[in-house]
Scaffold this motif. Sequence first.
Motif, PDB file in Angstrom:
ATOM      1  N   UNK A 256      36.316  39.369  40.042  1.00 29.33           N
ATOM      2  CA  UNK A 256      35.310  38.412  40.504  1.00 29.33           C
ATOM      3  C   UNK A 256      35.619  37.880  41.895  1.00 29.33           C
ATOM      4  N   UNK A 257      36.844  38.144  42.379  1.00 25.69           N
ATOM      5  CA  UNK A 257      37.245  37.692  43.731  1.00 25.69           C
ATOM      6  C   UNK A 257      37.648  38.886  44.600  1.00 25.69           C
ATOM      7  N   UNK A 258      37.022  40.023  44.320  1.00 26.94           N
ATOM      8  CA  UNK A 258      37.285  41.224  45.121  1.00 26.94           C
ATOM      9  C   UNK A 258      38.488  42.012  44.640  1.00 26.94           C
TER      10      UNK A 258
ATOM     11  N   UNK B 111      38.902  47.013  47.385  1.00 25.67           N
ATOM     12  CA  UNK B 111      39.470  46.198  46.304  1.00 25.67           C
ATOM     13  C   UNK B 111      40.810  45.637  46.772  1.00 25.67           C
ATOM     14  N   UNK B 112      40.920  44.322  46.799  1.00 23.16           N
ATOM     15  CA  UNK B 112      42.191  43.672  47.154  1.00 23.16           C
ATOM     16  C   UNK B 112      42.953  43.433  45.846  1.00 23.16           C
TER      17      UNK B 112
ATOM     18  N   UNK C 265      40.676  51.160  49.350  1.00 23.53           N
ATOM     19  CA  UNK C 265      39.260  51.546  49.391  1.00 23.53           C
ATOM     20  C   UNK C 265      39.057  52.637  48.333  1.00 23.53           C
ATOM     21  N   UNK C 266      38.369  52.287  47.240  1.00 24.36           N
ATOM     22  CA  UNK C 266      38.129  53.254  46.154  1.00 24.36           C
ATOM     23  C   UNK C 266      36.906  54.092  46.519  1.00 24.36           C
TER      24      UNK C 266
END
Length: 410
Positions: A384-386, A377-378, A361-362
Motif C-alpha cells: 500500500x506504500x509502494x 517496488x520499494x 523494477x518488476x
Amino acid sequence: MKKHRIKKIQLSQLRTGMYIHDLNCGWTDHPFLSSRFLVASQAQIEQLRAHGIVELYIDTQKGLSVVDAPSQAEVARELDEQIEVILQGSLPVQPRTDLHSELPRAARLLDQANKIVSQMLQDARLGKPLHLAPLQELMPQLAGSVLRNATALSVLSKIKHRDDYTFCHSVSSGVLLMAFEYIRKGSYGGLEEYGLGGMIHDIGKMHIPPEILNKPGKLTPAEFEVMKRHVDYSGDMLATCPDLPVVAVDIAMQHHERFDGTGYPYGLAGTAISEAGRASAIVDVYDALTSERCYHKGMPAPAALRKIYEWSRHHFDPDLVRSFIKCIGIYPVGTLVSLESGKLGVVIDQNESDLTRPVVRAFFSSRRQCYIPPEVIDLSRSLGFGGGDRILRNEDASQWGMDPMRFLQI
Ligand SMILES: [Fe+2]
Ligand SMILES: [Fe+2]
C-alpha cells in the motif's frame, strides 16, 4: 541432486581416486587445462598445493568421497547467512545525489574515460611512451561523480559495449576501486589515485602476444607463465612515468598478490601487500568473475560476491572483503531478482539503510511466463506504500535469456 554429490574438502583430504569438480581458485586464469579431472597421482596433489589451492570441491559420483565433508549446498547456505550478517547496518556514506540524477553526468564522464583508456592501451600496444596526463586530468571529475553517487559510474561501466576484455576490465576496475575506496573510508581523499591505478593496472598486458591474451579458453601452464609477466611489463612501463602516485603503482604491481602469499610476482603476504594492493586484488577478481568473456558468461553479482567471500579465508584480506560486500551490496543495481509475488525484476536502486531491501523494477510474471507493465517496488516499504514484496533469490539473467540492464531505463 547434483549439489549434494558435490562436496567441499581441504586439500589435505584429497586422495588419488577423487574427482575434482572445482579448484575453488581465486583467480580465473590458472594453469590447469581443466578444473574437472580425476586425481591420478600424488604429484598432481603436490602441484595443486604449489599453486596455493587450499580448499576444493569434489564430485563424489565420479570418484571417491569424504564422508563428513559438507555438500556444496550446505556451504553456500552458510556463506549466504554470514553475508547477510555483514550486510546488516547502514553504509558509512549516504549518496548526495540520487542514482538516476547522476547517471547522465556519469555517462558523459565514462565516455571520456573510455576514449582515453582505449587510446592509452592502443599506444602501449604500439610501444609508444605512456602519456597519462589526459587520464590524470579526468580523475577529479570521475571522483566527483563517485562522491555524488558511488553507484552511477559502477553500473554504467558494467554495460558491455565493446568486445575487448582488457579495455572494459581496465575502466570498470578503476571505477569500482574509486567507489570501494570512498565507501570504505567515507572520505574523499585519494580517490583519483585509486581510479588511475585501476585504469592502468593491466597496461603490461599490451605486451602479451594477442593469441595468449585473447585466447578463448583456459591457458596452458606455459601460456600462464607468459601471462604472468604482464605485471613486470607494467612495472617497466610505469617506471618511465614521473610523479605517479604510489597507490597507482601498487595497484599495478600487487593486484595478483594473495593474502596467504600464494600470488605473484613476489609472493608477498598479509600486510606486506599495501592496502591498495589488497583492495585491487578483490576488485580485479570480482570484475573478472562478473564480466562476459567470449568463452564464458559473467557470473551474477551475488554469486561472485559469495565466491570472493569464500576465498577471503585465504586469498584476500578478510576485513577488506567485508567492506567490499557492503560496497557492492548483495543485490547491486542491475541484478535480476525473483520476488515472492512471482514477479521478476531488476534492482534499480539501493536502500542504504537496508541493503537486502533494494528498489526493484518488476517487468515479468514468472507464474504467467509473460512480460507485464513495468512497476517500481520499494522493498523497504510495506504493502500500500509502494512495497510489500520480498526477494526470494537472485536469478541468472542469461538463463532467462534476459538483459536486465535494458530495464534500468538508463
Ligand atoms: Fe593483472
Ligand atoms: Fe586485471
